[in-house]
Design a protein around this motif. Structure first.
Motif, PDB file in Angstrom:
ATOM      1  N   LEU A  99      25.949  30.260  37.941  1.00  0.00           N
ATOM      2  CA  LEU A  99      24.527  30.840  37.689  1.00  0.00           C
ATOM      3  C   LEU A  99      24.541  30.918  36.285  1.00  0.00           C
ATOM      4  N   SER A 100      25.534  30.843  35.360  1.00  0.00           N
ATOM      5  CA  SER A 100      25.174  30.858  33.635  1.00  0.00           C
ATOM      6  C   SER A 100      26.546  30.161  33.327  1.00  0.00           C
ATOM      7  N   ARG A 101      26.138  29.499  32.175  1.00  0.00           N
ATOM      8  CA  ARG A 101      27.357  28.749  31.471  1.00  0.00           C
ATOM      9  C   ARG A 101      28.213  29.904  30.757  1.00  0.00           C
ATOM     10  N   PHE A 102      27.647  31.133  30.756  1.00  0.00           N
ATOM     11  CA  PHE A 102      28.240  32.160  29.979  1.00  0.00           C
ATOM     12  C   PHE A 102      28.468  33.586  30.840  1.00  0.00           C
ATOM     13  N   GLY A 103      29.686  33.811  31.070  1.00  0.00           N
ATOM     14  CA  GLY A 103      29.846  35.115  32.056  1.00  0.00           C
ATOM     15  C   GLY A 103      30.171  36.030  30.774  1.00  0.00           C
ATOM     16  N   SER A 104      31.026  37.345  31.372  1.00  0.00           N
ATOM     17  CA  SER A 104      31.273  38.491  30.674  1.00  0.00           C
ATOM     18  C   SER A 104      31.747  38.064  29.143  1.00  0.00           C
ATOM     19  N   THR A 105      32.366  36.864  28.928  1.00  0.00           N
ATOM     20  CA  THR A 105      32.854  36.686  27.619  1.00  0.00           C
ATOM     21  C   THR A 105      32.589  35.137  27.419  1.00  0.00           C
ATOM     22  N   ALA A 106      32.600  34.722  26.094  1.00  0.00           N
ATOM     23  CA  ALA A 106      32.065  33.061  25.836  1.00  0.00           C
ATOM     24  C   ALA A 106      32.996  32.107  26.491  1.00  0.00           C
ATOM     25  N   CYS A 107      34.341  32.453  26.929  1.00  0.00           N
ATOM     26  CA  CYS A 107      35.153  31.483  27.584  1.00  0.00           C
ATOM     27  C   CYS A 107      35.191  31.548  29.090  1.00  0.00           C
ATOM     28  N   LYS A 108      34.343  32.567  29.671  1.00  0.00           N
ATOM     29  CA  LYS A 108      33.935  32.309  31.046  1.00  0.00           C
ATOM     30  C   LYS A 108      32.797  32.201  31.638  1.00  0.00           C
ATOM     31  N   ALA A 109      32.623  31.700  32.544  1.00  0.00           N
ATOM     32  CA  ALA A 109      31.088  31.331  33.157  1.00  0.00           C
ATOM     33  C   ALA A 109      30.886  32.188  34.401  1.00  0.00           C
ATOM     34  N   LEU A 110      29.792  32.554  34.876  1.00  0.00           N
ATOM     35  CA  LEU A 110      29.212  33.161  35.910  1.00  0.00           C
ATOM     36  C   LEU A 110      28.735  32.319  37.123  1.00  0.00           C
ATOM     37  N   TYR A 111      29.649  32.773  37.901  1.00  0.00           N
ATOM     38  CA  TYR A 111      29.431  31.805  39.271  1.00  0.00           C
ATOM     39  C   TYR A 111      28.926  32.901  40.548  1.00  0.00           C
ATOM     40  N   GLU A 112      28.383  32.306  41.658  1.00  0.00           N
ATOM     41  CA  GLU A 112      28.122  32.968  42.473  1.00  0.00           C
ATOM     42  C   GLU A 112      28.710  32.460  44.114  1.00  0.00           C
ATOM     43  N   CYS A 113      29.266  33.024  44.853  1.00  0.00           N
ATOM     44  CA  CYS A 113      29.810  32.559  46.066  1.00  0.00           C
ATOM     45  C   CYS A 113      28.737  32.703  47.367  1.00  0.00           C
ATOM     46  N   ARG A 114      28.225  31.358  47.782  1.00  0.00           N
ATOM     47  CA  ARG A 114      27.332  31.453  48.959  1.00  0.00           C
ATOM     48  C   ARG A 114      27.908  31.934  50.217  1.00  0.00           C
ATOM     49  N   ALA A 115      29.265  31.902  50.292  1.00  0.00           N
ATOM     50  CA  ALA A 115      29.798  32.615  51.689  1.00  0.00           C
ATOM     51  C   ALA A 115      29.657  33.944  51.787  1.00  0.00           C
ATOM     52  N   CYS A 116      30.249  34.487  50.649  1.00  0.00           N
ATOM     53  CA  CYS A 116      30.463  35.948  50.388  1.00  0.00           C
ATOM     54  C   CYS A 116      29.413  36.625  49.643  1.00  0.00           C
ATOM     55  N   SER A 117      28.458  36.006  49.068  1.00  0.00           N
ATOM     56  CA  SER A 117      27.400  36.467  48.399  1.00  0.00           C
ATOM     57  C   SER A 117      27.978  37.425  46.978  1.00  0.00           C
ATOM     58  N   GLU A 118      29.192  37.045  46.822  1.00  0.00           N
ATOM     59  CA  GLU A 118      29.662  37.693  45.465  1.00  0.00           C
ATOM     60  C   GLU A 118      29.789  36.960  44.225  1.00  0.00           C
ATOM     61  N   PRO A 119      29.159  37.411  43.014  1.00  0.00           N
ATOM     62  CA  PRO A 119      29.371  37.250  41.843  1.00  0.00           C
ATOM     63  C   PRO A 119      30.896  37.162  41.276  1.00  0.00           C
ATOM     64  N   PHE A 120      31.157  35.994  40.302  1.00  0.00           N
ATOM     65  CA  PHE A 120      32.420  36.247  39.843  1.00  0.00           C
ATOM     66  C   PHE A 120      32.472  35.470  38.524  1.00  0.00           C
ATOM     67  N   ASP A 121      33.494  35.681  37.607  1.00  0.00           N
ATOM     68  CA  ASP A 121      33.589  34.897  36.430  1.00  0.00           C
ATOM     69  C   ASP A 121      34.642  33.983  36.726  1.00  0.00           C
ATOM     70  N   HIS A 122      34.404  32.829  35.991  1.00  0.00           N
ATOM     71  CA  HIS A 122      35.381  31.537  36.249  1.00  0.00           C
ATOM     72  C   HIS A 122      35.641  31.259  34.708  1.00  0.00           C
ATOM     73  N   PHE A 123      37.033  31.169  34.383  1.00  0.00           N
ATOM     74  CA  PHE A 123      37.608  30.633  33.189  1.00  0.00           C
ATOM     75  C   PHE A 123      37.259  29.195  32.969  1.00  0.00           C
ATOM     76  N   LYS A 124      36.475  28.897  32.001  1.00  0.00           N
ATOM     77  CA  LYS A 124      35.952  27.417  31.930  1.00  0.00           C
ATOM     78  C   LYS A 124      37.229  26.598  31.340  1.00  0.00           C
ATOM     79  N   VAL A 125      37.279  25.298  31.663  1.00  0.00           N
ATOM     80  CA  VAL A 125      38.386  24.632  31.215  1.00  0.00           C
ATOM     81  C   VAL A 125      38.227  24.187  29.937  1.00  0.00           C
ATOM     82  N   HIS A 126      39.024  24.299  28.789  1.00  0.00           N
ATOM     83  CA  HIS A 126      38.465  24.030  27.443  1.00  0.00           C
ATOM     84  C   HIS A 126      39.991  24.077  26.572  1.00  0.00           C
TER      85      HIS A 126
END
Length: 206
Positions: free
Chosen positions: A179-206
């Motif tokens: 959903l967004s390249r930046f989540g709650s912090t700069a090192c995480k991205a914001l994702y959404e799960c289409r199966a359970c409709s829940e948003p979640f943070d993802h630690f970006k690989v860097h």
């Protein structure tokens, strides 16, 4: 497994950090990737255990050792402690809090003189997150990084690499989208799960 010896007499630890041989006046050094500390066995191991237990202020489920932010802990002959930490990215606002928390933790352990150095090279990458840390992230609802960092490596020629799907940490589905390249912090991205409709943070690989 320890890597080959680096140039100039340095050794490379299991975590990939180059550490010079012990200097005069330095009684002991514990580095990331070394055998885990045993409480009370020696001053260096007590110091490592105290510093390693400090939690990351932005992801409180992880310690700075889980995250790979803690690089090394030295204890001099006179009992002074020197700690090296590396932020997850340059300008990370949590660095001062981590520094203060490390100093407080070591002083509570009985070490009066504590110095915390900020080490920017080699830079932190998500490869430094331990397997236990990745498990804690999933249990906390944050998707750990997928794949390995290519920091400092030449970009390979050939077909464009396919991005690895990010599994939902709640239901495990691969049907997710960014959903967004930046989540709650700069090192995480914001994702959404289409199966359970829940948003979640993802630690970006860097």
């Amino acid at each position: 497994m320890a890597g080959p010896a680096a140039s100039g007499g340095d050794v490379v630890t299991g975590a990939g950090f180059a550490v010079r041989p012990a200097r005069a006046g330095v009684a002991d050094t514990v580095v990331a990737g070394a055998v885990g500390p045993v409480a009370g066995e020696s001053p260096r191991r007590r110091a490592w255990a105290a510093a390693a237990a400090v939690v990351d202020p932005e992801v409180p489920v992880l310690t700075i050792a889980d995250l790979g932010v803690l690089r090394s802990v030295e204890v001099s002959d006179d009992g002074a402690v020197r700690v090296a930490i590396t932020p997850t990215y340059s300008g990370c606002p949590a660095v001062e809090t981590i520094r203060d928390d490390v100093v407080d933790a070591l002083r509570r352990e009985g070490f009066a003189e504590v110095r915390v150095d900020l080490v920017l090279s080699p830079a932190w990458t998500t490869d430094g997150i331990s397997e236990d840390g990745r498990r804690k992230l999933r249990e906390y609802g944050i998707a750990p990084p997928t794949g390995r960092s290519r920091f400092g490596e030449a970009r390979p020629r050939g077909p464009v690499p396919v991005e690895i799907s990010v599994p939902c940490p709640r239901c495990g589905s691969l049907d997710t989208r960014e959903l967004s390249r930046f989540g709650s912090t700069a090192c995480k991205a914001l994702y959404e799960c289409r199966a359970c409709s829940e948003p979640f943070d993802h630690f970006k690989v860097h």
